[in-house]
Write an enzyme that holds these catalytic residues in place. Structure first.
Site, PDB file in Angstrom:
ATOM      1  N   ASP A 139      -0.119  -0.383   0.298  1.00  0.00           N
ATOM      2  CA  ASP A 139       0.688   0.638   1.257  1.00  0.00           C
ATOM      3  C   ASP A 139       1.966  -0.552   0.281  1.00  0.00           C
ATOM      4  O   ASP A 139       2.734   0.029   0.071  1.00  0.00           O
ATOM      5  CB  ASP A 139       1.405   0.643   2.361  1.00  0.00           C
ATOM      6  CG  ASP A 139       0.492   2.158   2.686  1.00  0.00           C
ATOM      7  OD1 ASP A 139      -0.064   3.060   1.879  1.00  0.00           O
ATOM      8  OD2 ASP A 139      -0.935   1.900   3.755  1.00  0.00           O
ATOM      9  N   CYS A 151      -4.665  -8.210   3.344  1.00  0.00           N
ATOM     10  CA  CYS A 151      -5.606  -8.034   3.807  1.00  0.00           C
ATOM     11  C   CYS A 151      -5.997  -6.258   2.488  1.00  0.00           C
ATOM     12  O   CYS A 151      -5.887  -5.375   2.981  1.00  0.00           O
ATOM     13  CB  CYS A 151      -5.869  -7.300   5.195  1.00  0.00           C
ATOM     14  SG  CYS A 151      -4.775  -6.081   5.413  1.00  0.00           S
ATOM     15  N   GLU A 205       3.750  -3.859   4.648  1.00  0.00           N
ATOM     16  CA  GLU A 205       3.794  -3.042   3.878  1.00  0.00           C
ATOM     17  C   GLU A 205       4.639  -2.186   3.482  1.00  0.00           C
ATOM     18  O   GLU A 205       4.792  -1.127   2.827  1.00  0.00           O
ATOM     19  CB  GLU A 205       2.436  -2.470   4.440  1.00  0.00           C
ATOM     20  CG  GLU A 205       2.101  -1.451   5.716  1.00  0.00           C
ATOM     21  CD  GLU A 205       0.740  -1.569   6.335  1.00  0.00           C
ATOM     22  OE1 GLU A 205      -0.240  -1.139   5.064  1.00  0.00           O
ATOM     23  OE2 GLU A 205       0.921  -1.205   7.087  1.00  0.00           O
TER      24      GLU A 205
HETATM   25  C1  PEP Z   1      -2.627  -1.564   3.207  1.00  0.00           C
HETATM   26  O1  PEP Z   1      -1.596  -0.498   3.203  1.00  0.00           O
HETATM   27  O2  PEP Z   1      -2.734  -2.742   2.499  1.00  0.00           O
HETATM   28  C2  PEP Z   1      -3.994  -1.917   4.726  1.00  0.00           C
HETATM   29  C3  PEP Z   1      -4.213  -2.568   4.705  1.00  0.00           C
HETATM   30  O3  PEP Z   1      -4.149  -1.080   4.717  1.00  0.00           O
HETATM   31  P1  PEP Z   1      -4.349   0.592   4.267  1.00  0.00           P
HETATM   32  O4  PEP Z   1      -5.454   0.833   3.163  1.00  0.00           O
HETATM   33  O5  PEP Z   1      -5.716   1.008   5.481  1.00  0.00           O
HETATM   34  O6  PEP Z   1      -3.141   1.737   4.046  1.00  0.00           O
HETATM   35 MG    MG Z   2      -1.507   0.340   4.842  1.00  0.00          MG
END
Ligand code: PEP
Ligand code: MG
Length: 580
Positions: free
Chosen positions: A457, A504, A433
């Protein structure tokens, strides 16, 4: 009746009574100032009053444009209060004679106003003190910020409107009474929006000025599908909204019937569709929506709204119950991803100038070795009962992942020494990310068992667009050629090293993107439970070969608009209907 259009952040339609809550209330401390700073304090006060006036003027013209004339009266009143010379002269006098800071002086002036208003006989005029309070609160807010108050309880059928709600606020919402939320700031991939979807709470964000309308208690319709908000709907509009709500709920219940169908393309390619979970109840919901396990467990929610860290046993209970809920499918537990917009109580993260680039995620865990090991031991112990994977957030380089892995080794040693069972061959993955991790993907792939792309991110850092900033939401573009090239590079690096590529971020849950992600070769997509069935429906209408052609075709275009146009042109009518 008044309508607003914001960002559709969490699907569903709800009607209820509007409750405007102020999470920004400023707590003011009063202190004695040196005599040579008197004029500086008076200037600060004058500046804050001026800023507030500009803010109100802006709101006034916005309301005039958007059909909100009936609320102009309140804004005019606030502007009149602000224009009252006595506000400055009385406060300046307190600063000068009492050597009191500007905030303290303004509070004292408010106190005097309260006394004067209390002695007015006419109840209507007496109650106008609330307008003075609102205005002074605005001025104070323009001078200094303070942490929010505890989250209030609400009566049944409430729809909350707030300037902003933090992820910690979201976790305190009483789901029985609160039907939907509206905020002035925030975007679709903000953690507040993610939690709204996790809680199955319709949400509209980016509705500028909603908390200034002084229509607390009004009937409101929130349409989390279109981003619409209607205050005081007329009979006909209310009826239409109700029908739309019923239609949506009918489609959802029909879709639920498809949950047992396999996640497979027309040409027999299997794609793992898993769920993202934040709160304990979501494990069962992922399975009910046809998900095959959990691709992302955001453990930080367990660490919020408390003054001490959960101990190993509490964490074990938490992870184990999720593991049992999703067994025999795998559970991917992400280590603490606090910081950024997910603040923990008692930590100094709020002081960071730039929290998105601050001490967060894996950096925070590595800075608290005992806490980190505690979490890893709890995760390892949960792995004794079924398939569990460990995932590290925000990895930026090789040293970091190696260091994090040494903690796993130490935790394993501790457990072995104590004779506590765990899965010794537990899979360890990293989230991709940060752009540096994309650049190093080939090297990182040699260190771990799987990749999981956090597009929320990754897009933010690749495009330098704050994922929570509603004003830039149009520039937060998953189809940006730079993002697509990064995704391709990540999959190639993973497959080159023989490990699976998962994704994800919220991009996984957008049906329109499925052909690209499938075509790029992703092995697993993980998303909010509510998105799984729609994505599966599209998957079942695609072929791997066709998707690969579409993905490849996207790289022939240089702009987001062209990529999007090409993508839409490639989607067959059946698929397009499912996406709608
Ligand atoms: C993301 O950054 O895509 C992620 C799945 O983590 P979060 O949304 O919790 O930062
Ligand atoms: Mg993230």
């Amino acid at each position: 009746m008044q309508t607003f259009c914001g960002i559709a952040a969490s699907p569903g339609i709800a009607m209820g009574k509007l409750r405007i809550i102020d999470r920004r209330r400023t707590v003011v401390s009063e202190y004695i100032i040196p005599s040579d700073t008197v004029s500086h304090e008076i200037t600060r006060l004058a500046q804050a009053i001026d800023d507030t006036r500009i803010e109100l003027e802006r709101l006034k013209s916005r309301l005039a444009e958007t059909n909100g004339e009936e609320h102009l009266f309140f804004i005019e009143t606030h502007l009149m209060i602000l224009a009252d010379e006595r506000l400055v002269t009385e406060s300046a006098e307190i600063i000068r004679t009492g050597l009191i800071n500007a905030e303290g002086a303004l509070r004292r002036t408010l106190h005097r106003y309260r006394e004067t208003f209390a002695s007015i006989d006419d109840p209507y005029l007496r109650e106008r003190i609330s307008d003075v309070e609102t205005v002074i609160e605005r001025v104070l807010r323009n001078m200094s910020g303070e942490p929010a108050e505890p989250f209030p309880e609400h009566e049944a059928q409430t729809i909350i409107a707030a300037h902003d709600l933090s992820p910690a606020d979201m976790l305190q919402i009483n789901r029985k009474n609160v039907l939907a939320i509206i905020t002035e700031i925030g975007g679709r991939t903000s953690h507040t929006a993610i939690l709204a979807r996790a809680l199955d709470l319709p949400a509209v964000m980016g509705v500028e000025g909603i908390t200034d309308l002084l229509c607390d208690g009004a009937t409101v319709v929130v349409d989390g599908l279109s981003g619409g908000v209607i205050i005081d709907p007329d009979k006909e509009t209310f009826k239409l909204s109700l029908r739309r709500k019923q239609q949506y709920e009918y489609v959802e219940s029909e879709l639920l019937k498809t949950a047992p169908l396999p996640a497979v393309t027309l040409d027999g390619h299997v794609m793992h569709l898993r769920g993202n979970v934040e709160i304990p109840e979501e494990g069962a919901s992922v399975l009910a929506h046809g998900g095959s396990g959990v691709g992302l467990y955001r453990t930080e929610m367990l660490f919020m709204n408390r003054s001490t860290m959960p101990d190993e046993e509490e964490q074990l209970d938490y992870y184990r119950s999720m593991q049992r809920a999703v067994a025999p499918h795998p559970l991917t537990i992400r280590t603490l991803d606090a910081g950024g917009d997910k603040l923990l109580e008692g930590m100094d993260q709020a002081e960071e100038v730039n929290p998105a680039l601050g001490v967060r995620a894996i950096r925070l865990s590595l800075s608290m070795p005992d806490e980190f090991k505690k979490q890893l031991r709890a995760i390892l112990r949960a792995s004794a009962d079924g398939p569990v994977r460990i995932m590290f957030p925000m990895i930026s380089g090789i040293e970091e992942v190696r260091k994090a892995k040494t903690f796993i080794e130490e935790a394993k040693k501790d457990l072995t020494a104590s004779g506590i069972p765990f899965d010794n061959s537990i899979q360890v993955g990293v989230m991709i990310e940060i752009p540096a991790a994309v650049t190093l993907a080939d090297l990182l792939a040699r260190e771990v068992d799987f990749f999981s792309v956090g597009t929320n991110d990754l897009i933010q850092y690749t495009l330098a667009i704050d994922r929570s900033n509603e004003q830039l939401s149009h520039m937060y573009q998953p189809l940006h050629p730079a993002v697509l090239r990064s995704l391709r590079r990540i999959v190639q690096a993973a497959h080159g090293a023989g490990i699976p590529a998962c994704l994800c971020g919220e991009m996984a849950g957008e049906p329109l993107f499925l052909p690209i992600l499938l075509g790029l070769g992703f092995d697993e997509l993980s998303m909010g439970a509510g998105s799984i069935l729609r994505v599966k429906q599209i998957l079942r209408q695609c072929t791997l070969e066709g998707a690969a052609r579409i993905a490849e075709g996207c790289f022939g275009y240089a702009t987001v608009a062209e990529v999007e146009m090409f993508l839409k042109s490639q989607i067959t009518l059946d698929v397009a209907e499912s996406i709608d």
